[in-house]
Scaffold this active site. Structure first.
Site, PDB file in Angstrom:
ATOM      1  N   TYR A 115      24.606  38.348  55.763  1.00 46.57           N
ATOM      2  CA  TYR A 115      25.802  38.686  55.227  1.00 46.57           C
ATOM      3  C   TYR A 115      25.719  40.159  54.523  1.00 46.57           C
ATOM      4  O   TYR A 115      24.778  40.612  53.904  1.00 46.57           O
ATOM      5  CB  TYR A 115      26.011  38.035  53.857  1.00 46.57           C
ATOM      6  N   TYR A 156      29.425  26.019  49.151  1.00 48.03           N
ATOM      7  CA  TYR A 156      28.569  27.037  48.588  1.00 48.03           C
ATOM      8  C   TYR A 156      28.697  27.468  47.224  1.00 48.03           C
ATOM      9  O   TYR A 156      27.845  27.290  46.394  1.00 48.03           O
ATOM     10  CB  TYR A 156      28.391  28.178  49.378  1.00 48.03           C
ATOM     11  N   HIS A 157      30.106  27.775  47.134  1.00 52.58           N
ATOM     12  CA  HIS A 157      30.260  28.237  45.736  1.00 52.58           C
ATOM     13  C   HIS A 157      30.128  27.168  44.698  1.00 52.58           C
ATOM     14  O   HIS A 157      30.342  27.507  43.555  1.00 52.58           O
ATOM     15  CB  HIS A 157      31.539  29.099  45.803  1.00 52.58           C
ATOM     16  N   LYS A 203      35.919  39.946  31.366  1.00 57.15           N
ATOM     17  CA  LYS A 203      35.199  40.382  32.534  1.00 57.15           C
ATOM     18  C   LYS A 203      36.308  41.514  33.196  1.00 57.15           C
ATOM     19  O   LYS A 203      37.126  41.026  33.671  1.00 57.15           O
ATOM     20  CB  LYS A 203      35.397  38.938  33.527  1.00 57.15           C
ATOM     21  N   ASP A 233      35.569  41.652  39.876  1.00 56.28           N
ATOM     22  CA  ASP A 233      34.430  40.403  40.087  1.00 56.28           C
ATOM     23  C   ASP A 233      35.027  39.263  39.553  1.00 56.28           C
ATOM     24  O   ASP A 233      35.307  39.035  38.422  1.00 56.28           O
ATOM     25  CB  ASP A 233      33.341  40.984  39.299  1.00 56.28           C
ATOM     26  N   HIS A 275      32.882  36.302  39.733  1.00 55.08           N
ATOM     27  CA  HIS A 275      31.977  35.320  39.648  1.00 55.08           C
ATOM     28  C   HIS A 275      31.800  35.225  37.957  1.00 55.08           C
ATOM     29  O   HIS A 275      31.311  36.199  37.228  1.00 55.08           O
ATOM     30  CB  HIS A 275      30.656  35.940  40.092  1.00 55.08           C
TER      31      HIS A 275
END
Lengths: 321, 674
Positions: free
Chosen positions: B21, B175-176, B543, B547, B549
């Site tokens: 990646y 995945y996430h 935040k 981003d 996350h």
């Protein structure tokens, strides 16, 4: 802390000059429980009372309530934009129903209210209800009255259908209840008298087409059967292109224009004094002033110009006997 | 030699696709990196895009500030895509693009760039991630509301099965979900539910939109759906998870979508192994974790990954350098070419333990799937799933904090020699040249100046028209816009104007309060300080930037709430001035900021500046994220009160620090225990 605390006299003066930037400091003061701050808060309330102003505060106090997930915040975003277009300043007091089991609360409401951060004429403050389901926190009532001196519109946003409108109705000039298409419970609540008839009934998500039109028809029929012809019924959609927002503003304005504001505000002050007294002295205190009804009757006999702290003091004197 | 009874395969299997990646800065620099990686034996490409590209903003947009070229490459238009793919033979390449909200757009750029190389659409192989629900649940790079997002996905799939038949138009991501704290059961259940939502949307769209899609189109659609999964260090159970997913997938194809051919029902997946479990302390240990996680997705032949990319040992420290990524690629090559892994049929065939584990996971997943179905499917259940993930993640952190879950080098065996791996001048990480953002801003402006403005205007008008017409597929107009020279930000803006913008649920409101255990002292302290302050201690968790996350921010918000504070949390993607305005209007006593994308050097000072402008400059600010030591020092010098990194994993200690900070700044005496 946001800078050194501003004194109550200055806060009141700036509110009277319609300086919207003091709103955070006003809220900080009204939320404070420390005795010194409370004395300051009382002084500020007195200096911004109708007696001091010589008139009722000019803002339109609007309560917006409805069940969770109905789209109140998106609607509020659209309303804010529309009010700003009309050059009206707006304060929003978002009351979050989050429980306080641990004492703390997560306040996420402003996340969904879209505002331009550079716009000084918009103010949004979140408050937890401190465990009172559907109710208003004591500082919210006082804040609504104080901010009404500086802003053109003050919105109190609460969650719920059934009880919360009654408390909002004590404070607000106009109460709008927001429902979504297909919410049959609202029909039942209205018919059964569980829910007070709002001044404006808003059907959100009007983009749902047939379902929205059916809801509108059902609600219209119900209001008619309850002889509530004065209640405006408006359908809105917040998803682009938004619709119904101008009609909603017109309905809110029309209701405000039809009101005897001084009577409504007088009632609000008395109800607020009673709520403040009850939260301070509890059931025992209420009994000492003849219960809710007794207290209401007593308050109704008092001077119309008295501000809330003065009314609370009268109740305390009566209870103290 | 193999005999009929031999456990060996007649021929060893071909290795999986090996990718890294990768991507950073601009297209030219990333192209150089890709070509070097391919020379080292990498067999496929995996493109990492920067956050502005992922969320549909040009490099010169306000929200792109600090993010350009950081977590991936900036691709603003066709010219960038040409440079990115320069000299790479696309008819042979298999390219995976981690792109979601803007997947249709990046696929269009890829298709046009390939055509210019003389490679037709039907020759192209690769994957667009294109999974929006997990963006709402975990990763945060969404742009549009759920309805239009599902339409974009369905349109890309409908277009791809007909015109780009070897392309995987969507990679359903579990995945996430694991990165957001999902248990194996949740990972299986939510990703399959997500796939159902997508398949239902495609089926509906194929039946209502114009165009001839051919016979058996749903079979082909089902056959082109691939998954992108995670693998944690509990590698036996993780392998069982994949077998369970394969079983449920086959069943779903047969029963819900009537897919006849077995090959179309095969569970195909690519994988990036777990980043959540990688530690900042003793980072060299991560190499072992990654190796064990790679076993989870390769050991059993019947549920082996089709494509693998492995994280680098230093991901909890910052961005990996080319050498770090090479080290991870070598692990794949050793596994495939040195070990005997590929010589056998399924080594778990007939294993009672494995079958038992699979059965348990399948049963748990079915239960969770029916809960989501009752809520009306994955789109309707986003709030529920998000809340469940936040709760699981909190449970995981709690176990690490009390030592129930051992993390070697972090909560146990923490004695360590200094690591020579981080001793170098660069601190063992890649630092993106700050000049890149300036260059990209200038480059996109040059691009806009040089193209045919009428063609661009016509293309955007057509795009908006198609977007308003629910019966048309968005892909042809998107491909035409790519060819006309439209930029990433313009494409997304045209759609935002039709579809509207969206803020996903934060999930924190739904998280139930933690039991008081371990929190009593914190709560007492919050009460005491609040009493002295006159009102309840109030924290804003923000935040800034693009981003998405948000797991760290969410966990801090929930824990601070559990400790008794009032917490303002507005979710992701806020500008510095939005954060400062909220802090001032809400009258908070402290601000906590979280950034994991590497944009802290630009964004944190910008927030401090905005706080000054809002008159809230006395409010102390603490920062958490993947922040190298050198940056932490300069942030503190700029006025940040404290900086926390992944090695500060004890949330209660962080909350205690924050409480003490508020007390100190307000002249309130500390307690003895503090």
């Amino acid at each position: 802390m946001n800078g050194p605390p501003i004194g109550s006299a200055e806060l009141a003066a700036r509110l009277r000059e319609r300086d919207t930037t003091v709103a955070p400091a006003v809220l900080n003061l009204l939320e404070s429980r420390s005795p010194a701050m409370r004395a300051q808060a009382e002084a500020m309330v007195r200096a911004t009372s109708p007696a001091a102003l010589g008139a009722e505060a000019g803002a339109h106090l609007i309560g917006i309530t409805g069940p969770p997930g109905v789209g109140k915040s998106s609607l509020l975003s659209q309303l804010l934009a529309a009010w700003r277009q009309r050059d009206r300043s707006v304060a929003v007091l978002a009351v979050d129903p989050t429980s306080r089991r641990s004492g703390g609360a997560l306040l996420g409401d402003r996340a969904r209210i879209d505002v331009d951060p550079a716009d000084r004429a918009v103010f949004v403050r979140s408050t937890a209800t401190s465990g009172r389901l559907g109710g208003l926190a004591a500082p919210t009532r006082a804040a609504a009255s104080a901010l009404a001196v500086a802003f053109d519109v003050v919105v109190i946003e609460t969650v719920g259908v059934g009880q919360s409108e009654t408390e909002v109705a004590d404070v607000a000039d106009t109460v709008a209840v927001v429902v979504q298409p297909g919410s049959g419970d609202v029909l039942q609540f209205l018919k059964a008298g569980i829910m007070e008839i709002p001044d404006v009934l808003v059907v959100a998500k009007a983009d749902l087409g047939a379902a929205a039109r059916r809801s509108l028809a059902d609600l219209g029929a119900t209001l008619h059967s309850l002889h509530a012809a004065d209640t405006a019924l408006v359908a809105v959609s917040s998803i682009p292109p938004p619709t119904g927002i101008d009609e909603l503003i017109a309905a809110l304005d029309a209701h405000r224009a039809s009101l005897d504001i001084s009577a409504r505000r007088l009632h609000a002050r008395r109800m607020q004094a009673l709520a403040d007294f009850a939260s301070e002295h509890g059931e025992r205190g209420l009994r000492a002033v003849g219960g809710h009804r007794g207290a209401e009757r007593y308050l109704a006999e008092q001077d119309r110009g008295l501000d809330v702290p003065a009314l609370v003091r009268l109740l305390e004197e009566r209870a103290g006997g | 030699m193999s005999s009929p009874k031999s456990p060996r395969l007649p021929e060893p299997d071909r290795p999986w696709l090996m990718r890294t990646y990768a991507g950073h800065s601009d297209a030219r620099r990333s192209n150089e990196l890709y070509r070097r990686n391919l020379e080292k034996g990498q067999t496929g490409l995996s493109v990492a895009f920067d956050l502005p590209t992922q969320t549909g903003y040009d490099p010169d947009h306000e929200l792109a500030r600090g993010e350009v070229g950081k977590v991936g490459v900036s691709i603003a238009h066709l010219g960038d895509m040409r440079s990115l793919l320069h000299g790479i033979p696309l008819e042979k390449m298999n390219t995976s693009m981690t792109i979601n909200a803007t997947a249709a757009w990046l696929l269009a750029l890829y298709v046009v760039a390939a055509q210019e190389q003389g490679v037709a659409q039907d020759k192209l192989q690769g994957t667009t991630q294109n999974d929006i629900l997990k963006e709402y649940l975990s990763r945060g790079t969404y742009s549009f509301p759920p309805g239009p997002s599902m339409r974009l996905i369905a349109d890309t799939i409908a277009h791809a099965v007909t015109h780009i038949p070897k392309w995987n138009p969507i990679n359903i991501c579990s995945y996430h979900l694991q990165e957001a704290g999902a248990t194996p059961v949740q990972e299986i259940a939510y990703s399959i539910c997500n796939a159902i939502a997508v398949l239902d949307a495609v089926r509906e769209r194929l039946s209502t939109s114009r165009g001839d899609h051919g016979e058996d189109v749903m079979d082909r659609v089902f056959g082109r759906i691939s998954f992108f999964v995670n693998a944690g260090v509990r590698f036996v159970e993780e392998h069982a998870k994949l077998r369970a997913m394969a079983q449920l997938w086959d069943e779903l194809g047969r029963e819900r979508y009537g897919v006849g051919e077995e090959r179309h029902r095969r569970f195909r997946y690519g994988v990036q192994v777990n980043s959540l479990g990688l530690t900042e302390s003793q980072p060299e240990n991560n190499v072992y974790r990654i190796a064990l996680e790679a076993l989870a997705v390769t050991l059993g032949r019947s549920a082996r990954a089709r494509a693998i990319q492995l994280p680098a040992w230093n991901e909890a420290l910052g961005l990996p350098r080319p050498w770090d990524q090479q080290w991870s690629l070598r692990l794949q090559q050793i596994l495939a070419y040195e070990t005997d892994l590929l010589e056998y049929s399924d080594i778990f065939d007939g294993s009672r333990v494995m079958d038992g584990l699979v059965a348990q996971l399948v049963e748990g997943a079915r239960e969770e799937m029916s809960r989501v179905a009752e809520l009306g499917g994955a789109v309707e259940a986003v709030d529920y799933m998000k809340g469940a993930l936040v709760a699981s993640h909190r449970e995981r952190l709690r176990k690490i904090e009390n030592g129930e879950q051992v993390v070697v080098g972090m909560n146990r065996f923490t004695q360590s020699e200094p690591s020579p791996l981080v001793a170098g001048a660069d601190g063992g990480i890649l630092v993106v040249d700050p000049a890149v953002e300036r260059e990209c801003r200038a480059a996109v402006r040059r691009w806009r100046d040089q193209r045919d403005p009428d063609a661009v205007a016509r293309a955007l008008e057509e795009l908006a028209r198609v977007a308003r017409d629910e019966h048309e597929n968005l892909m042809p107009a998107t491909i035409a816009a790519a060819r006309a020279g439209v930029t990433t930000g313009e494409w997304a803006q045209a759609l935002r104007e039709v579809f509207g913008e969206y803020r996903a649920p934060t999930g924190v409101g739904e998280a139930a309060a933690l039991p008081a255990e371990g929190l009593v002292e914190l709560r007492e302290e919050v009460e005491r300080i609040s009493e002295a302050l006159g009102r309840r201690m109030k924290l804003l968790v923000g935040k800034p930037g693009l981003d998405g996350h948000s797991n760290g921010a969410e966990q801090i918000a929930v824990r601070a709430r559990d400790a008794g504070m009032d917490v303002i949390y507005e979710g992701i993607r806020l500008t510095p001035s939005q954060i400062a305005t909220s802090a001032a209007q809400e009258g908070v006593h402290v601000v906590g900021l979280s950034i994991l994308s590497g944009s802290h050097r630009e964004l944190i000072p910008a927030v401090l500046e905005a706080l000054r402008a809002s008159g809230a400059d006395q409010v102390p600010v603490v920062v958490g994220g993947i922040i190298p030591d050198a940056d932490a020092a300069s942030l503190r010098a700029a006025g940040v009160a404290a900086v926390y990194t992944p090695k500060d994993w004890d949330l209660n200690r962080m909350i205690a620090d924050i409480i003490a900070l508020v007390a100190q700044r307000n002249g309130i005496a500390a307690t003895v225990s503090g």
